[in-house]
Design an enzyme around this catalytic site. Structure first.
Site, mmCIF file in Angstrom:
data_model
loop_
_atom_site.group_PDB
_atom_site.id
_atom_site.type_symbol
_atom_site.label_atom_id
_atom_site.label_comp_id
_atom_site.label_asym_id
_atom_site.label_seq_id
_atom_site.Cartn_x
_atom_site.Cartn_y
_atom_site.Cartn_z
ATOM 1 N N GLY A 113 0.835 -1.186 0.000
ATOM 2 C CA GLY A 113 0.000 0.000 0.000
ATOM 3 C C GLY A 113 0.876 1.244 0.000
ATOM 4 N N CYS A 114 0.352 2.348 -0.500
ATOM 5 C CA CYS A 114 1.163 3.565 -0.625
ATOM 6 C C CYS A 114 1.577 4.118 0.739
ATOM 7 C CB CYS A 114 0.426 4.608 -1.455
ATOM 8 S SG CYS A 114 -1.242 4.999 -0.901
ATOM 9 N N HIS A 115 0.616 4.407 1.609
ATOM 10 C CA HIS A 115 0.960 4.910 2.939
ATOM 11 C C HIS A 115 1.819 3.894 3.696
ATOM 12 C CE1 HIS A 115 -1.675 8.415 2.817
ATOM 13 N NE2 HIS A 115 -2.691 7.656 2.450
#
Length: 307
Positions: A113-115
């Protein structure tokens, strides 16, 4: 010639992967006609013909695609949340531990995931080194451009008559149930999920993840943390930099349009901030997926990336 299939090429991540790969001369894209893109038999055939498949789908659809790929030889890179902590899947962040070697031989790779990428790159090496205890309660603030919300959010922000509330940054995930929390805890080996505050603001792409620490939270010093990051992150894609501010400010759009990531530390011995800067669409999504594909292919992992 490596054969590639993108299931879900119309979404934000899938489209970016398609755009990148369409320029490559070392691969062949398997493309379904529009009327077959959701046809189960056609998807199954494509998955069985491909050497590598990207799943750019909602979780349930990604799980179904994995079922359709059963008994095939395809390597799957799943960009959804469905398999990031699942048994039998390799987490696709090659800069952590022995994951690069595992990715190279894996048939099932879960794109981060990005975060979560910003959190994990900062926390995992400090937990592994004993600087941060696995029991430490951490708090994380992560700023993202609105492209991370997909087509609907992009349309909302770019509408001529948009809501004036979009002019200011917006905190979301306030119920502390964000979908990235499980992988943050799992990959870092923490006993508890962090308190996580994602913020979306009025810029297209870019990401800045910040984790605050007090002296009591660590075994060591701020210089120990810097030394660990410098030793670990010296590659072309993830690298450490001492000073990332511009005139006392740090912009979350600093690496917009790029696929690399900067790791840094600011503050003093009493209060410090761990910082990761990258693009939510780059190292936070399609760039990471391409990097993982390159590793599977056994070629330079930076090919096709903007760094």
């Amino acid at each position: 010639m490596t054969r590639i299939f993108i299931d879900g090429s119309a979404g934000t991540t899938g489209l970016r992967i398609y755009e990148r790969l369409s320029e490559r001369k070392d691969i062949e894209l398997i493309i379904l006609p529009d009327d077959k893109r959701k046809d189960e038999a056609s998807i199954k055939e494509a998955l069985h013909e491909a050497d590598i498949a990207f799943l750019c789908l909602p979780d349930a659809a990604a799980a179904e695609a994995v079922r359709l790929a059963k008994d095939s030889k395809v390597t799957i890179i799943d960009t959804s949340t469905a398999h990031r902590t699942a048994e039998g899947w390799t987490y696709g962040f090659p800069e952590i531990g022995s994951l690069r070697e595992q990715i190279a031989s894996s048939k099932r790779i879960a794109n981060p995931g990005c975060h979560a990428s910003g959190f994990i790159v900062l926390v995992e090496p400090l937990v592994e080194a004993g600087i941060i205890s696995r029991e430490t309660a951490l708090s994380c603030i992560s700023l993202t451009g609105y492209s991370g919300g997909g087509k609907k959010m992009i349309a909302d922000y770019e509408a001529a008559d948009r809501d004036k509330l979009l002019d200011a940054p917006r905190v979301y995930g306030i119920g502390q149930q964000h979908k990235h929390l499980k992988e943050m805890k799992h990959i870092c080996g923490l006993y508890e999920e962090p308190a996580f505050y994602p913020i979306v603001a009025d810029f297209y792409s870019g990401m800045e993840t910040n984790i605050s620490l007090f002296k009591k939270d660590i075994k060591g010093s701020i210089e120990d943390i810097r030394a660990i990051y410098k030793a670990k992150y010296s590659g072309k894609i993830v690298h450490y930099e001492d000073n990332v501010d511009d005139g006392g400010f740090i912009s979350a759009a600093k690496l917009s349009g790029r696929d690399d990531m900067i790791v840094s530390v600011a503050g003093n011995e009493d209060r410090m901030t761990l910082i990761a800067l990258f693009d939510n669409l780059g190292k936070g999504a399609s760039g990471a997926a391409i990097q993982n594909m390159n590793i599977v292919m056994g070629i330079d992992e930076a090919i096709g990336l903007s760094i």
